[in-house]
Design an enzyme around this catalytic site. Structure first.
Site, PDB file in Angstrom:
ATOM      1  N   ASP A 155      -6.020   1.592  -2.164  1.00 35.46           N
ATOM      2  CA  ASP A 155      -6.795   1.030  -0.592  1.00 35.46           C
ATOM      3  C   ASP A 155      -7.811   0.209  -0.761  1.00 35.46           C
ATOM      4  O   ASP A 155      -7.529  -0.676   0.301  1.00 35.46           O
ATOM      5  CB  ASP A 155      -7.967   2.884  -0.779  1.00 35.46           C
ATOM      6  CG  ASP A 155      -7.151   4.226   0.031  1.00 35.46           C
ATOM      7  OD1 ASP A 155      -6.050   3.845  -0.243  1.00 35.46           O
ATOM      8  OD2 ASP A 155      -7.941   5.247   0.434  1.00 35.46           O
TER       9      ASP A 155
ATOM     10  N   HIS B  71       1.149  -0.960  -0.056  1.00 33.25           N
ATOM     11  CA  HIS B  71      -0.258  -0.393   0.110  1.00 33.25           C
ATOM     12  C   HIS B  71       0.841   1.298   0.241  1.00 33.25           C
ATOM     13  O   HIS B  71       0.562   1.786  -0.422  1.00 33.25           O
ATOM     14  CB  HIS B  71      -0.911   0.073   0.743  1.00 33.25           C
ATOM     15  CG  HIS B  71      -1.908   1.242   1.431  1.00 33.25           C
ATOM     16  ND1 HIS B  71      -1.710   1.785   2.587  1.00 33.25           N
ATOM     17  CD2 HIS B  71      -2.666   1.511   0.344  1.00 33.25           C
ATOM     18  CE1 HIS B  71      -2.570   2.685   2.020  1.00 33.25           C
ATOM     19  NE2 HIS B  71      -3.684   2.679   0.952  1.00 33.25           N
TER      20      HIS B  71
END
Length: 146
Positions: free
Chosen positions: A120, A74
């Site tokens: 996300d 991420h």
């Protein structure tokens, strides 16, 4: 001093905005929190805020497990999104939908919003599939993340 000005000054000083010690989180992080709650409803999103070497602020060293690796990916995804002109992932909002644990980034997002939404979304899905080890929460970063 004019009494009206004094009254306005007093109102600002005691208002919730002036008295709050908690800063609002950037809008994108609020959306990311909601995505996590969509895919992992049985766990608080706070459980992911200080996990391993990469979940939370910054990141270094070798991820401690698969969940920490989700956070490393991420972080790297946000790094790629930052290469898009005027793209600030922590503040960029986007359109998405959560339906029964399934996340969808909606059309109509600009290039930055689409990239951040996908970062996300993929992280939240990764969190849902990775085991959570309580021993990796709030670890000693200096000792374990070199």
């Amino acid at each position: 001093m004019n009494p009206a000005h004094l009254l306005i000054l007093a109102a600002v000083c005691v208002s919730p905005l002036g008295a709050s010690s908690n800063r609002p989180m950037p809008l994108n992080l609020y959306q990311f929190k909601n995505m996590i709650q969509c895919t992992v409803p049985n766990r608080s999103w706070w459980d992911f805020a200080d996990y391993g070497c990469y979940c939370g602020r910054g990141g270094s060293g070798t991820p401690v497990d698969d969940l920490d690796r989700c956070c490393q990916v991420h972080d790297n995804c946000y790094g790629e999104a930052e290469k898009i002109s005027r793209c600030w992932p922590y503040f960029k909002t986007y359109s998405y939908e959560c339906s029964q644990g399934t996340l969808t980034c909606k059309g109509g997002n600009d290039a930055c919003a689409a990239a951040v939404c996908d970062c996300d979304r993929l992280a939240a899905i990764c969190f849902a599939g990775a085991p959570y080890n309580d021993n990796n929460y709030n670890i000693d970063l200096k000792a374990r993340c070199q």
